[in-house]
Design an enzyme around this catalytic site. Structure first.
Site, PDB file in Angstrom:
ATOM      1  N   ARG A  64      -4.491  -6.507  -1.480  1.00 38.88           N
ATOM      2  CA  ARG A  64      -3.914  -4.946  -1.686  1.00 38.88           C
ATOM      3  C   ARG A  64      -2.772  -4.990  -3.069  1.00 38.88           C
ATOM      4  O   ARG A  64      -3.339  -6.222  -3.521  1.00 38.88           O
ATOM      5  CB  ARG A  64      -3.220  -4.848  -0.164  1.00 38.88           C
ATOM      6  CG  ARG A  64      -2.106  -6.255   0.027  1.00 38.88           C
ATOM      7  CD  ARG A  64      -1.143  -6.008   0.440  1.00 38.88           C
ATOM      8  NE  ARG A  64      -0.198  -5.132  -0.391  1.00 38.88           N
ATOM      9  CZ  ARG A  64       0.729  -5.136  -1.434  1.00 38.88           C
ATOM     10  NH1 ARG A  64       0.807  -6.495  -1.825  1.00 38.88           N
ATOM     11  NH2 ARG A  64       1.365  -4.615  -2.129  1.00 38.88           N
ATOM     12  N   GLY A  65      -2.523  -3.939  -3.461  1.00 39.13           N
ATOM     13  CA  GLY A  65      -2.283  -3.435  -4.175  1.00 39.13           C
ATOM     14  C   GLY A  65      -3.182  -3.034  -5.420  1.00 39.13           C
ATOM     15  O   GLY A  65      -4.319  -3.274  -4.913  1.00 39.13           O
ATOM     16  N   ALA A  66      -3.059  -1.870  -5.413  1.00 42.49           N
ATOM     17  CA  ALA A  66      -3.976  -0.419  -6.243  1.00 42.49           C
ATOM     18  C   ALA A  66      -5.135  -1.847  -7.347  1.00 42.49           C
ATOM     19  O   ALA A  66      -5.971  -1.661  -7.493  1.00 42.49           O
ATOM     20  CB  ALA A  66      -3.174   0.269  -6.935  1.00 42.49           C
ATOM     21  N   ARG A  98     -11.007   0.993   0.830  1.00 37.58           N
ATOM     22  CA  ARG A  98     -10.234   1.219   1.558  1.00 37.58           C
ATOM     23  C   ARG A  98     -10.175   2.772   0.274  1.00 37.58           C
ATOM     24  O   ARG A  98     -10.334   2.598  -0.548  1.00 37.58           O
ATOM     25  CB  ARG A  98      -8.964   0.830   0.991  1.00 37.58           C
ATOM     26  CG  ARG A  98      -8.510  -0.895   1.991  1.00 37.58           C
ATOM     27  CD  ARG A  98      -7.263  -1.300   1.809  1.00 37.58           C
ATOM     28  NE  ARG A  98      -5.936  -0.672   2.142  1.00 37.58           N
ATOM     29  CZ  ARG A  98      -4.658  -0.334   2.228  1.00 37.58           C
ATOM     30  NH1 ARG A  98      -5.050  -1.497   1.059  1.00 37.58           N
ATOM     31  NH2 ARG A  98      -4.237   0.334   2.589  1.00 37.58           N
ATOM     32  N   GLN A 212       5.414  -4.730   3.851  1.00 35.50           N
ATOM     33  CA  GLN A 212       5.684  -5.130   2.209  1.00 35.50           C
ATOM     34  C   GLN A 212       6.237  -5.493   1.801  1.00 35.50           C
ATOM     35  O   GLN A 212       6.391  -6.857   0.433  1.00 35.50           O
ATOM     36  CB  GLN A 212       4.098  -4.353   1.538  1.00 35.50           C
ATOM     37  CG  GLN A 212       2.643  -3.872   2.310  1.00 35.50           C
ATOM     38  CD  GLN A 212       2.340  -3.202   3.440  1.00 35.50           C
ATOM     39  OE1 GLN A 212       3.705  -3.134   3.783  1.00 35.50           O
ATOM     40  NE2 GLN A 212       1.698  -2.634   3.379  1.00 35.50           N
ATOM     41  N   ASP A 253      -1.272   4.266  -5.518  1.00 44.16           N
ATOM     42  CA  ASP A 253      -2.786   3.580  -5.136  1.00 44.16           C
ATOM     43  C   ASP A 253      -3.361   5.018  -6.227  1.00 44.16           C
ATOM     44  O   ASP A 253      -4.757   4.874  -6.248  1.00 44.16           O
ATOM     45  CB  ASP A 253      -2.473   4.368  -4.037  1.00 44.16           C
ATOM     46  CG  ASP A 253      -2.111   3.223  -3.435  1.00 44.16           C
ATOM     47  OD1 ASP A 253      -3.259   1.722  -3.056  1.00 44.16           O
ATOM     48  OD2 ASP A 253      -0.720   2.664  -3.506  1.00 44.16           O
ATOM     49  N   ASN A 263       1.042   7.157  -2.502  1.00 46.72           N
ATOM     50  CA  ASN A 263       1.858   5.934  -3.056  1.00 46.72           C
ATOM     51  C   ASN A 263       1.790   5.505  -1.392  1.00 46.72           C
ATOM     52  O   ASN A 263       2.004   6.191  -0.757  1.00 46.72           O
ATOM     53  CB  ASN A 263       2.639   5.624  -3.417  1.00 46.72           C
ATOM     54  CG  ASN A 263       3.258   4.402  -4.063  1.00 46.72           C
ATOM     55  OD1 ASN A 263       2.355   3.619  -4.386  1.00 46.72           O
ATOM     56  ND2 ASN A 263       4.449   3.653  -3.724  1.00 46.72           N
ATOM     57  N   LYS A 264       1.938   4.319  -0.719  1.00 44.93           N
ATOM     58  CA  LYS A 264       2.414   3.786  -0.110  1.00 44.93           C
ATOM     59  C   LYS A 264       3.646   4.359   1.150  1.00 44.93           C
ATOM     60  O   LYS A 264       4.315   5.422   0.689  1.00 44.93           O
ATOM     61  CB  LYS A 264       3.804   1.868   0.263  1.00 44.93           C
ATOM     62  CG  LYS A 264       3.801   1.628   1.438  1.00 44.93           C
ATOM     63  CD  LYS A 264       2.625   1.542   2.194  1.00 44.93           C
ATOM     64  CE  LYS A 264       1.710   0.577   1.763  1.00 44.93           C
ATOM     65  NZ  LYS A 264       0.352   0.750   2.405  1.00 44.93           N
TER      66      LYS A 264
END
Length: 382
Positions: A64-66, A98, A212, A253, A263-264
Site C-alpha cells: 500500500r501507499g501511493a 485501487r 496504519q 494518494d 489522502n487517507k
C-alpha cells in the site's frame, strides 16, 4: 499464486527492510513484498509469481501507499511479461486494483509503454519483457531519489515556517519506507528533522479503521529511535487546543489540477483543525502523485472499503490454527451498515504547501502545480 514465509529481522530498521524487491530464483522471477497486514506482530514476506497475486496483495493492503503502489504496478507488468502472461490484461487488472491512488496507474502505464515500445521497434518477447523490467527498476530508483529530495525540501520548509527547531509534528496514516522506494514522503521529512535534532515529538494518529498509524507509523518511528506518541484520531482536536502541534505533515494518494488532495480518510478534518488553530498543513508527495488530468477534488473516485473493516476489529493477521483468515471481533450489532471511504479530499485553500522532489509549492494554485510538473518533465527529458 503467492506464498508466505516468516522473515526474521527483529534487529533491523524499517529503512533496511525492503517493502518490495524483484528476485530471480531458479524457478523463475518473483516479486517479494513485506506483508503490511502482518505488521507489527511479525515480519512476513509475500511472494508473488503472477500479476493476479499482486492484485490481491494490493486490494488486501499487503502492499500500500501511493509511491509504492506505482512501483508495484510497474513490477507487476514486468512480472507478467517475463513469465509470458498477457501483459495488457495484467496491466488492466493492476491499474484497477485501487482507483484513488494515481501512482498505481502511472507505474503500470510506464512499464506497459516500455513493453509496447520495445515490440514496436522490432524486439522479441524477451526483449520487450526486459524493457518493462528496466522501466520498473528505473521507477524504483527514481522514487528512492525523490524521497531524499522531498525530505530536504520539507525540512527546509519547516525551518522557514518554524525557526528554532523543536518541531512537534502530527501525521496521519503511514508515509515512511513502507510506502516508498526510499524513506517515504511525509515521514521522511519528520525523520530528517529527527536526525538533525529538530524533532521534539511525532504525534501519530491511530488512523482508523485499519490502524496504519498505530501498526505501521509507530513501528517505523520506534525502529528509527524517534520520540513519538500514539493518539486516537478523535483526540487530535484536543491536542491542537492544547497548543501541542506545530505542523501537520501528511502524504497524498492523488493531487488534482486545482491542488485538492485526496489522502487517507481523516486528513480533511486535520486540515480544518490546522486552519482554525493557525498551524501549517503540509502535504508531501512525489510529482507522480499530481494528476493534472483530474480537474478538482469532486472528480476524484474515492474508494469505498468493505463495511466489516468498521463493524469488526481485526488484529494483525497472525495465523491461528482453526481461525478464519481475515476474521475479526464484532463491535457493532449484526447487520449494521458502515460508511467506510478509504480517502477524503482536502481543498487547496486548506493546504499550506505541497512539497515534492522539485521543491515546495505555496500558495497552492493550479498554475503553480502545472509549472512544477512542466519543470519536472523538462528535467526528466534532460
Amino acid at each position: 499464486m503467492a506464498d508466505q514465509y516468516a522473515h526474521s529481522g527483529d534487529d533491523k530498521r524499517p529503512t533496511e527492510i525492503p517493502a518490495i524487491r524483484w528476485e530471480e530464483p531458479p524457478e523463475g522471477p518473483v516479486l517479494v513484498l513485506l506483508d503490511q497486514t502482518r505488521l507489527p506482530a511479525e515480519e512476513v514476506e509475500l511472494v508473488c509469481t503472477d500479476a493476479s497475486a499482486l492484485v490481491e496483495a494490493i486490494r488486501s493492503l499487503a502492499v500500500r501507499g501511493a509511491p509504492l503502489l506505482g512501483i508495484a504496478g510497474a513490477y507487476g507488468v514486468a512480472l507478467a511479461a517475463v513469465r509470458g502472461f498477457d501483459v495488457d490484461e495484467a496491466a488492466a487488472a493492476l491499474a484497477g486494483a485501487r482507483p484513488t491512488a494515481v501512482n498505481l496507474a502511472v507505474g503500470v502505464r510506464r512499464a506497459q509503454s516500455a513493453h509496447e515500445a520495445a515490440l514496436a521497434k522490432g524486439g522479441d518477447v524477451r526483449q520487450a519483457a526486459a524493457a518493462a523490467l528496466a522501466a520498473a527498476r528505473q521507477l524504483h530508483r527514481e522514487d528512492a531519489e525523490a524521497s531524499g529530495r522531498m525530505a530536504e525540501h520539507g525540512l527546509a520548509l519547516l525551518d522557514e515556517l518554524l525557526p528554532g527547531g523543536g518541531h512537534r509534528i502530527l501525521t496521519h496514516c503511514n508515509t515512511g519506507s513502507l510506502v516508498s522506494g526510499g524513506e517515504g514522503t511525509a515521514f521522511a521529512v519528520a525523520l530528517a528533522a529527527h536526525r538533525t535534532g529538530r524533532l521534539r515529538r511525532l504525534w501519530v494518529d491511530e488512523t482508523r479503521p485499519l490502524l496504519q498509524g498505530a501498526r505501521l507509523t509507530a513501528y517505523e518511528a520506534a525502529r528509527s529511535g524517534m520520540a513519538y506518541t500514539l493518539l486516537t484520531d478523535n483526540a487530535a482536536g484536543s491536542l491542537f487546543a492544547a497548543g501541542e502541534v506545530d505542523a501537520v505533515l501528511i502524504g497524498a494518494d492523488r493531487i488534482t489540477a486545482d491542488g485538492s488532495v485526496a489522502n487517507k480518510v481523516g486528513s480533511y478534518p486535520l486540515a480544518v483543525l490546522a486552519r482554525y488553530h493557525h498551524v501549517p498543513f503540509i502535504v508531501v508527495a512525489p510529482v507522480t502523485t499530481v494528476d493534472l488530468d483530474t480537474a478538482d477534488g469532486a472528480s476524484v473516485e474515492v474508494e469505498q472499503r468493505p463495511g466489516h473493516e468498521v463493524t469488526e476489529v481485526t488484529a494483525p493477521q497472525v495465523p491461528v490454527v482453526g481461525a478464519e483468515a481475515g476474521g475479526g471481533i464484532p463491535v457493532a450489532p449484526l447487520g449494521t451498515q458502515a460508511y467506510n471511504p478509504a480517502f477524503d479530499v482536502t481543498p487547496a485553500e486548506l493546504v499550506t504547501a505541497i512539497v515534492t522532489e522539485e521543491g515546495a509549492v505555496s500558495p497552492v494554485t493550479s498554475e503553480a502545480l502545472a509549472e512544477m510538473c512542466a519543470r519536472s518533465r523538462r528535467v526528466a527529458a534532460g
